[in-house]
Design a protein around this motif. Structure first.
Motif, PDB file in Angstrom:
ATOM      1  N   CYS A 114       0.855  -1.185   0.000  1.00  0.00           N
ATOM      2  CA  CYS A 114       0.000   0.000   0.000  1.00  0.00           C
ATOM      3  C   CYS A 114       0.893   1.237   0.000  1.00  0.00           C
ATOM      4  O   CYS A 114       1.791   1.357   0.842  1.00  0.00           O
ATOM      5  N   CYS A 128       0.268   3.165   3.680  1.00  0.00           N
ATOM      6  CA  CYS A 128       0.711   2.629   4.975  1.00  0.00           C
ATOM      7  C   CYS A 128       1.794   1.574   4.856  1.00  0.00           C
ATOM      8  O   CYS A 128       2.372   1.171   5.862  1.00  0.00           O
ATOM      9  N   HIS A 174      -9.342  -2.618   3.491  1.00  0.00           N
ATOM     10  CA  HIS A 174      -8.141  -1.788   3.425  1.00  0.00           C
ATOM     11  C   HIS A 174      -8.387  -0.521   2.619  1.00  0.00           C
ATOM     12  O   HIS A 174      -8.236  -0.497   1.405  1.00  0.00           O
ATOM     13  N   HIS A 232      -7.931   3.886   2.881  1.00  0.00           N
ATOM     14  CA  HIS A 232      -7.510   5.076   3.622  1.00  0.00           C
ATOM     15  C   HIS A 232      -8.452   6.177   3.213  1.00  0.00           C
ATOM     16  O   HIS A 232      -8.559   6.512   2.035  1.00  0.00           O
TER      17      HIS A 232
HETATM   18 ZN    ZN Z   1      -2.673   1.105   3.522  1.00  0.00          ZN
END
Ligand code: ZN
Ligand code: ZN
Length: 175
Positions: free
Chosen positions: A141, A144, A156, A158
């Protein structure tokens, strides 16, 4: 097998082949770890069993190098363990008295075939430009750094939209 000393080069003059003659040699050669894309890929066995075919022609030599390649290192997307397993088949020719790069081998100097360097270069060429743990590796990712192979895409996310810095940017764009 393991007790044989690895070969680094072949003295072509000592083979004393006549024109039209050829020889096949099975030789152990040491393979150093490969540096690719900033990562290190180490051979599973540092000594590789190679098969070399040499033949002499009126104007020079033809060489064929075959060996199994088995290296391990990080996946270029997610850094998990990955590897390459393949059979390498490389050829070189070296003609006397020519400056043509196509006809001269960079691995022949002073009647010696530099087997260790050829093995290394042939191994590097045989590795795909992307070494992946699996063909569809989702990578990490970018926000993160978590591996997206293990993450549920639904779970998952953001929520960058609610970041105050982003709304500030949107305001600026609208003006
Ligand atoms: Zn992430
Ligand atoms: Zn991966």
């Amino acid at each position: 097998m393991g007790s044989r000393t690895p070969t680094t080069s072949i003295d072509l003059a000592r083979l004393s082949l006549s024109h039209g003659e050829g020889v096949r040699l099975d030789l152990p050669v040491r393979l150093e770890p490969l540096e690719l894309g900033g990562q290190t890929y180490a051979p599973k066995e540092s000594i590789v069993e190679t098969r070399i075919d040499l033949s002499r022609h009126s104007s020079g030599y033809a060489f064929r190098l075959r060996f199994p390649l088995n290296v391990a290192g990080p996946c270029m997307r997610c850094l998990e363990e990955a590897g390459v397993e393949t059979e390498v088949d490389a050829r070189e020719i070296n003609q006397a008295g020519t400056d043509d790069e196509e006809l001269t081998s960079p691995y022949v100097e002073d009647d010696k075939l530099d087997l260790a360097r050829w093995l290394h270069d042939a191994a590097v060429l045989a590795v795909p430009s992307q070494v992946l743990c699996r063909p569809d590796c989702a990578g990490l990712c970018p926000v993160c750094g978590e591996s997206l192979n293990d993450a549920d895409p639904e779970a998952h996310e953001h929520d960058t939209g609610s970041d105050p810095r982003w709304s500030k940017l949107d305001e600026l764009k609208q003006d």
